[in-house]
Design a protein around this motif. Sequence first.
Motif, PDB file in Angstrom:
ATOM      1  N   ASN A  19       0.836  -1.208   0.000  1.00 27.50           N
ATOM      2  CA  ASN A  19       0.000   0.000   0.000  1.00 27.50           C
ATOM      3  C   ASN A  19       0.870   1.256   0.000  1.00 27.50           C
ATOM      4  OD1 ASN A  19      -2.544   1.384   0.124  1.00 27.50           O
ATOM      5  ND2 ASN A  19      -2.132   1.773   2.278  1.00 27.50           N
ATOM      6  N   LYS A  20       2.030   1.190   0.648  1.00 25.38           N
ATOM      7  CA  LYS A  20       2.938   2.335   0.739  1.00 25.38           C
ATOM      8  C   LYS A  20       3.908   2.400  -0.449  1.00 25.38           C
ATOM      9  CE  LYS A  20       2.820   2.120   5.739  1.00 25.38           C
ATOM     10  NZ  LYS A  20       3.552   1.767   6.958  1.00 25.38           N
ATOM     11  N   ALA A  21       3.982   1.317  -1.224  1.00 21.82           N
ATOM     12  CA  ALA A  21       4.959   1.229  -2.314  1.00 21.82           C
ATOM     13  C   ALA A  21       4.528   2.056  -3.513  1.00 21.82           C
ATOM     14  CB  ALA A  21       5.126  -0.227  -2.730  1.00 21.82           C
ATOM     15  N   GLU A  22       5.505   2.610  -4.194  1.00 19.95           N
ATOM     16  CA  GLU A  22       5.245   3.379  -5.410  1.00 19.95           C
ATOM     17  C   GLU A  22       5.332   2.510  -6.652  1.00 19.95           C
ATOM     18  OE1 GLU A  22       7.748   6.809  -5.520  1.00 19.95           O
ATOM     19  OE2 GLU A  22       7.152   7.457  -3.521  1.00 19.95           O
ATOM     20  N   LYS A  23       5.791   1.270  -6.478  1.00 25.47           N
ATOM     21  CA  LYS A  23       5.949   0.339  -7.589  1.00 25.47           C
ATOM     22  C   LYS A  23       5.672  -1.069  -7.074  1.00 25.47           C
ATOM     23  CE  LYS A  23      10.841  -0.554  -6.779  1.00 25.47           C
ATOM     24  NZ  LYS A  23      10.721  -1.939  -6.366  1.00 25.47           N
ATOM     25  N   PRO A  24       5.428  -2.013  -7.975  1.00 26.44           N
ATOM     26  CA  PRO A  24       5.279  -3.402  -7.530  1.00 26.44           C
ATOM     27  C   PRO A  24       6.571  -3.898  -6.876  1.00 26.44           C
ATOM     28  CG  PRO A  24       4.475  -3.146  -9.766  1.00 26.44           C
ATOM     29  CD  PRO A  24       5.185  -1.870  -9.408  1.00 26.44           C
ATOM     30  N   PHE A  25       6.441  -4.788  -5.922  1.00 28.60           N
ATOM     31  CA  PHE A  25       7.591  -5.382  -5.239  1.00 28.60           C
ATOM     32  C   PHE A  25       7.722  -6.833  -5.659  1.00 28.60           C
ATOM     33  CE2 PHE A  25       8.745  -3.017  -1.070  1.00 28.60           C
ATOM     34  CZ  PHE A  25       8.756  -1.801  -1.715  1.00 28.60           C
ATOM     35  N   SER A  26       8.959  -7.279  -5.868  1.00 32.71           N
ATOM     36  CA  SER A  26       9.195  -8.693  -6.145  1.00 32.71           C
ATOM     37  C   SER A  26       8.992  -9.480  -4.844  1.00 32.71           C
ATOM     38  CB  SER A  26      10.617  -8.912  -6.658  1.00 32.71           C
ATOM     39  OG  SER A  26      11.559  -8.708  -5.615  1.00 32.71           O
ATOM     40  N   THR A  27       8.844 -10.783  -4.991  1.00 34.21           N
ATOM     41  CA  THR A  27       8.715 -11.639  -3.807  1.00 34.21           C
ATOM     42  C   THR A  27       9.932 -11.480  -2.915  1.00 34.21           C
ATOM     43  OG1 THR A  27       7.458 -13.206  -5.168  1.00 34.21           O
ATOM     44  CG2 THR A  27       8.264 -14.001  -3.037  1.00 34.21           C
ATOM     45  N   ASP A  28      11.111 -11.403  -3.515  1.00 28.67           N
ATOM     46  CA  ASP A  28      12.345 -11.240  -2.745  1.00 28.67           C
ATOM     47  C   ASP A  28      12.366  -9.913  -1.989  1.00 28.67           C
ATOM     48  OD1 ASP A  28      14.958 -12.326  -2.015  1.00 28.67           O
ATOM     49  OD2 ASP A  28      15.759 -10.618  -3.155  1.00 28.67           O
ATOM     50  N   GLU A  29      11.904  -8.843  -2.617  1.00 27.95           N
ATOM     51  CA  GLU A  29      11.848  -7.531  -1.941  1.00 27.95           C
ATOM     52  C   GLU A  29      10.880  -7.573  -0.760  1.00 27.95           C
ATOM     53  OE1 GLU A  29      12.742  -4.218  -5.351  1.00 27.95           O
ATOM     54  OE2 GLU A  29      10.850  -5.337  -5.531  1.00 27.95           O
ATOM     55  N   ILE A  30       9.753  -8.244  -0.935  1.00 23.18           N
ATOM     56  CA  ILE A  30       8.789  -8.372   0.161  1.00 23.18           C
ATOM     57  C   ILE A  30       9.420  -9.142   1.312  1.00 23.18           C
ATOM     58  CG2 ILE A  30       6.606  -9.459   0.860  1.00 23.18           C
ATOM     59  CD1 ILE A  30       5.581  -8.800  -2.019  1.00 23.18           C
ATOM     60  N   ALA A  31      10.054 -10.265   0.998  1.00 23.41           N
ATOM     61  CA  ALA A  31      10.689 -11.086   2.027  1.00 23.41           C
ATOM     62  C   ALA A  31      11.762 -10.295   2.783  1.00 23.41           C
ATOM     63  CB  ALA A  31      11.295 -12.336   1.393  1.00 23.41           C
ATOM     64  N   THR A  32      12.597  -9.589   2.054  1.00 24.58           N
ATOM     65  CA  THR A  32      13.676  -8.812   2.672  1.00 24.58           C
ATOM     66  C   THR A  32      13.127  -7.697   3.556  1.00 24.58           C
ATOM     67  OG1 THR A  32      15.152  -9.289   0.824  1.00 24.58           O
ATOM     68  CG2 THR A  32      15.703  -7.373   2.184  1.00 24.58           C
ATOM     69  N   ASN A  33      12.145  -6.968   3.067  1.00 32.29           N
ATOM     70  CA  ASN A  33      11.577  -5.862   3.837  1.00 32.29           C
ATOM     71  C   ASN A  33      10.870  -6.324   5.100  1.00 32.29           C
ATOM     72  OD1 ASN A  33      11.551  -2.925   2.625  1.00 32.29           O
ATOM     73  ND2 ASN A  33      11.600  -4.342   0.907  1.00 32.29           N
ATOM     74  N   LEU A  34      10.279  -7.508   5.068  1.00 34.45           N
ATOM     75  CA  LEU A  34       9.525  -7.995   6.227  1.00 34.45           C
ATOM     76  C   LEU A  34      10.328  -8.945   7.114  1.00 34.45           C
ATOM     77  CD1 LEU A  34       6.005  -8.585   4.635  1.00 34.45           C
ATOM     78  CD2 LEU A  34       6.868  -6.563   5.836  1.00 34.45           C
ATOM     79  N   GLY A  35      11.540  -9.303   6.684  1.00 29.77           N
ATOM     80  CA  GLY A  35      12.377 -10.193   7.487  1.00 29.77           C
ATOM     81  C   GLY A  35      11.829 -11.612   7.550  1.00 29.77           C
ATOM     82  N   ILE A  36      11.270 -12.070   6.421  1.00 31.68           N
ATOM     83  CA  ILE A  36      10.728 -13.421   6.341  1.00 31.68           C
ATOM     84  C   ILE A  36      11.411 -14.151   5.189  1.00 31.68           C
ATOM     85  CG2 ILE A  36       8.494 -12.842   7.365  1.00 31.68           C
ATOM     86  CD1 ILE A  36       7.291 -12.656   4.554  1.00 31.68           C
ATOM     87  N   SER A  37      11.230 -15.461   5.119  1.00 33.73           N
ATOM     88  CA  SER A  37      11.842 -16.215   4.027  1.00 33.73           C
ATOM     89  C   SER A  37      11.087 -15.977   2.727  1.00 33.73           C
ATOM     90  CB  SER A  37      11.846 -17.716   4.346  1.00 33.73           C
ATOM     91  OG  SER A  37      10.533 -18.248   4.230  1.00 33.73           O
ATOM     92  N   TRP A  38      11.768 -16.255   1.603  1.00 27.77           N
ATOM     93  CA  TRP A  38      11.146 -16.127   0.297  1.00 27.77           C
ATOM     94  C   TRP A  38       9.944 -17.050   0.197  1.00 27.77           C
ATOM     95  CZ3 TRP A  38       9.864 -19.258  -3.730  1.00 27.77           C
ATOM     96  CH2 TRP A  38       9.549 -18.635  -4.939  1.00 27.77           C
ATOM     97  N   HIS A  39      10.076 -18.273   0.709  1.00 28.66           N
ATOM     98  CA  HIS A  39       8.978 -19.251   0.640  1.00 28.66           C
ATOM     99  C   HIS A  39       7.751 -18.778   1.413  1.00 28.66           C
ATOM    100  CE1 HIS A  39      11.139 -22.321  -1.563  1.00 28.66           C
ATOM    101  NE2 HIS A  39      12.189 -22.042  -0.822  1.00 28.66           N
ATOM    102  N   THR A  40       7.966 -18.185   2.555  1.00 30.26           N
ATOM    103  CA  THR A  40       6.846 -17.644   3.336  1.00 30.26           C
ATOM    104  C   THR A  40       6.186 -16.503   2.575  1.00 30.26           C
ATOM    105  OG1 THR A  40       7.891 -18.292   5.410  1.00 30.26           O
ATOM    106  CG2 THR A  40       6.215 -16.563   5.531  1.00 30.26           C
ATOM    107  N   ALA A  41       7.003 -15.638   1.990  1.00 20.00           N
ATOM    108  CA  ALA A  41       6.465 -14.497   1.241  1.00 20.00           C
ATOM    109  C   ALA A  41       5.631 -14.961   0.047  1.00 20.00           C
ATOM    110  CB  ALA A  41       7.607 -13.586   0.773  1.00 20.00           C
ATOM    111  N   ILE A  42       6.138 -15.904  -0.740  1.00 13.49           N
ATOM    112  CA  ILE A  42       5.408 -16.341  -1.927  1.00 13.49           C
ATOM    113  C   ILE A  42       4.116 -17.045  -1.540  1.00 13.49           C
ATOM    114  CG2 ILE A  42       6.593 -18.567  -2.280  1.00 13.49           C
ATOM    115  CD1 ILE A  42       5.557 -16.273  -5.119  1.00 13.49           C
ATOM    116  N   ARG A  43       4.150 -17.841  -0.478  1.00 15.90           N
ATOM    117  CA  ARG A  43       2.943 -18.549  -0.033  1.00 15.90           C
ATOM    118  C   ARG A  43       1.841 -17.556   0.327  1.00 15.90           C
ATOM    119  NH1 ARG A  43       4.836 -21.315   4.176  1.00 15.90           N
ATOM    120  NH2 ARG A  43       3.984 -19.942   5.755  1.00 15.90           N
ATOM    121  N   HIS A  44       2.188 -16.539   1.082  1.00 12.51           N
ATOM    122  CA  HIS A  44       1.186 -15.560   1.502  1.00 12.51           C
ATOM    123  C   HIS A  44       0.747 -14.661   0.345  1.00 12.51           C
ATOM    124  CE1 HIS A  44       0.963 -16.609   5.697  1.00 12.51           C
ATOM    125  NE2 HIS A  44       2.286 -16.757   5.697  1.00 12.51           N
ATOM    126  N   CYS A  45       1.661 -14.344  -0.561  1.00  8.16           N
ATOM    127  CA  CYS A  45       1.279 -13.548  -1.733  1.00  8.16           C
ATOM    128  C   CYS A  45       0.309 -14.328  -2.623  1.00  8.16           C
ATOM    129  CB  CYS A  45       2.510 -13.140  -2.529  1.00  8.16           C
ATOM    130  SG  CYS A  45       3.479 -11.824  -1.750  1.00  8.16           S
TER     131      CYS A  45
END
Length: 69
Positions: A19-45
């Motif tokens: 919601n705060k992003a000015e552009k789409p975020f990759s799964t890796d960017e989401i994982a890094t920003n939230l301090g979670i694994s890539w697998h957790t990020a992709i599952r929830h996305c």
Amino acid sequence: MKSAINRSKIKEAILNLLNKAEKPFSTDEIATNLGISWHTAIRHCLDLEIEKKLSKLVIGRISAWQLKK
């Protein structure tokens, strides 16, 4: 890197981040920003995509996510 967040709050955190992003975020960017694994990020996305809250953009081998309009 931020500390890992409570599992029950991951979807909410992903939605808030995008919601705060000015552009789409990759799964890796989401994982890094939230301090979670890539697998957790992709599952929830993917769950959020099924719930029609996120849209996925595929760029080569990378998935980028944005809020559903």
